[in-house]
Design an enzyme around this catalytic site. Structure first.
Site, mmCIF file in Angstrom:
data_model
loop_
_atom_site.group_PDB
_atom_site.id
_atom_site.type_symbol
_atom_site.label_atom_id
_atom_site.label_comp_id
_atom_site.label_asym_id
_atom_site.label_seq_id
_atom_site.Cartn_x
_atom_site.Cartn_y
_atom_site.Cartn_z
ATOM 1 N N LYS A 237 -14.068 0.914 -8.025
ATOM 2 C CA LYS A 237 -13.108 -0.192 -8.133
ATOM 3 C C LYS A 237 -13.586 -1.424 -7.378
ATOM 4 C CE LYS A 237 -8.735 2.306 -8.697
ATOM 5 N NZ LYS A 237 -7.355 2.493 -8.134
ATOM 6 N N GLY B 268 -7.883 -4.014 -14.633
ATOM 7 C CA GLY B 268 -8.944 -3.102 -15.067
ATOM 8 C C GLY B 268 -10.340 -3.680 -14.946
ATOM 9 N N GLU C 199 3.243 0.512 -6.101
ATOM 10 C CA GLU C 199 2.914 1.431 -7.185
ATOM 11 C C GLU C 199 2.265 2.693 -6.606
ATOM 12 O OE1 GLU C 199 2.250 -1.729 -10.824
ATOM 13 O OE2 GLU C 199 0.477 -0.845 -9.879
ATOM 14 N N ARG D 131 5.058 -9.830 -6.200
ATOM 15 C CA ARG D 131 5.729 -10.745 -7.141
ATOM 16 C C ARG D 131 6.780 -9.960 -7.905
ATOM 17 N NH1 ARG D 131 3.682 -8.234 -11.438
ATOM 18 N NH2 ARG D 131 1.490 -7.620 -11.448
ATOM 19 N N ARG E 181 7.658 -3.206 -24.465
ATOM 20 C CA ARG E 181 7.016 -4.525 -24.546
ATOM 21 C C ARG E 181 6.584 -4.766 -25.994
ATOM 22 N NH1 ARG E 181 3.281 -5.253 -19.107
ATOM 23 N NH2 ARG E 181 4.635 -4.113 -17.667
#
Length: 448
Positions: free
Chosen positions: A158, A165, A275, A292, A338
């Site tokens: 990462k 991503g 998360e 946010r 969505r």
């Protein structure tokens, strides 16, 4: 007290913020690119100002221009929405320096959470479980192999400053890691100006569950329960629901407590989300913090009755939270789908003119919409054009309402992902409530 807010965003989130401002009798300023001059949110604001050409670097990411419009219009606060500049410490700092209230956390806190390596360190110190991985950036491909062998494959390579991503890759062997390292580091340097890389153990068949937080300037922090966000394509969420049908009440309580503890350790203020990845034994691990408002915030509003945008504005005004943790209850179940302008099979964007639009109506249905009939969906921005939110007394009722609402949702002129949404919602695995981040890969378009 805040009198006028510039909304530094577009689409449905701009409309969402403007609606709450109208409820609170706060004037609004919209900014729009040349591609968005006919967008519905532009007409909703008290004032609207052209920010630049369609490309985001010349419009919605143009910090100097946005600050200039805020000063010209005498806006005393700015709401960044999500995406674009919403998690930019430099932008938040620029607002602070110009005396414009940034409706979000302080810039130094955003900077801490913007570095995934630093965020892992802070969470670990706060006692929040983190995925096994490296505590510092790995300097070379060779060093990354040494670290990977200590952690154990498979692992995620990462980018510390990454998102969406970019700079992230799953690797299963030394050979794959050696090939992947330099390319991802260069990509991270190009996109984020920071090529620092780190490693995390991949949690197989993980669930993505997140906790919504609110925190004020007086140090009060509460959570608004959890959201299950495991239905994703290309690492981007498609269907979310609240509460998670997978975790137990005991796990839910522990996750909420951990999230609150982390926010207090940070000195966090405003709305934010932590998360987590949750394994099949309900062990949970910190994934990242979003500093946010989230795209999926409406489902939390539906089960708690809390207007999160209003809470953000009140916190920015220096007000204490109007409720304590014990005042927050949840009722029923909510699901968000969505709506993307994209091919439902390849997931490639499908820009074009919407020639007809008919939205479902009925009990428990809420729309957060960015388009109208005749609107031209351009290729310049994220292809999400709306969110269909349903709620019910039970999860079964919410699923039933979502199935019916999707059947009555008609868009002509462009392709959308509605066929995919219909397939997911009716799938027995989704209805079982046991969905992982590999759901689309394992079940979508696969016939049993």
């Amino acid at each position: 007290m805040i009198q006028k807010i510039l909304v530094a965003n577009r689409g449905e989130i701009a409309a969402r913020v403007i609606r709450t401002c109208q409820k609170m009798n706060i004037k609004t300023v919209a900014i729009y690119s040349e591609a968005d001059q006919d967008a519905p949110f532009v007409a909703m604001a008290d004032e609207a100002h052209l920010v630049g050409p369609p490309r985001v670097n010349e419009s919605y990411l143009n910090t100097d221009k946005i600050i200039s419009i805020a000063k010209e219009t005498k806006a005393d606060a700015l709401h960044p929405g999500y995406g674009f500049l919403s998690e930019s410490p430099a932008f938040a700092q620029a607002c602070e320096q110009e005396g414009i209230t940034f409706i979000g956390p302080k810039s130094h806190v955003m900077k801490q959470m913007g570095s995934k390596i630093e965020a892992r360190r802070v969470m670990q110190e706060a006692g929040v479980p983190i995925v096994p991985g490296t505590d510092q950036a790995v300097e070379s491909a060779e060093n990354s192999v040494k670290a990977a062998n200590q952690i154990g494959y498979p692992i995620f390579l990462k980018a510390s400053a990454g998102g969406g991503g970019i700079g992230m890759q799953t690797v299963y062997s030394d050979e794959e890691l050696l090939k992947a390292f330099s390319g991802n580091a260069k990509r991270a340097e190009t996109f984020f100006g920071d090529g620092a890389m780190f490693l995390e153990k991949k949690i197989e068949d993980a669930h993505h569950v997140e906790i919504q937080l609110l925190a004020d300037e007086d140090g009060n922090v509460i959570h608004l329960f959890d959201r299950e966000c495991s239905i994703q394509r290309r690492n981007q969420k498609v269907i979310e629901e609240a509460p998670s049908p997978f975790i137990s009440e005991e796990t839910r309580h522990s996750m909420g407590e951990s999230a609150v503890k982390a926010a207090k350790a940070l000195g966090y203020t405003s709305a934010g989300t932590i998360e987590f990845l949750v394994d099949d034994q309900e062990h949970f691990y910190f994934l990242e913090m979003n500093t946010r408002i989230q795209v999926e915030h409406p489902i939390t509003e539906e089960i708690t009755g809390v207007d999160i945008v209003e809470a953000q504005i009140n916190i920015a005004n220096g007000k204490s939270l109007a409720f304590k943790q014990e005042d927050i209850t949840r009722t029923g179940h909510a699901i968000e789908a969505r709506i993307y302008a994209e091919d439902p099979v390849t997931f490639f964007p499908s820009p074009g003119q919407i020639t007809a639009l008919s939205l479902p109506e009925g009990s428990g249905i809420r729309h957060e919409n960015a388009v109208v009939s005749g609107f031209n969906v351009t290729p310049f921005y994220d292809p999400m054009i709306g969110k269909l939110v349903v709620s019910g007394e039970t999860r079964d009722q919410a699923i039933s309402r979502m199935e019916a609402a999707l059947a009555d949702y008609h868009i002509e002129g462009i392709k959308t992902n509605i066929p995919m949404l219909k397939e997911v919602i009716k799938h027995p695995q989704f209805k079982s409530g046991i969905t992982t981040t590999a759901f689309v890969e394992h079940y979508y378009n696969k016939k049993d």
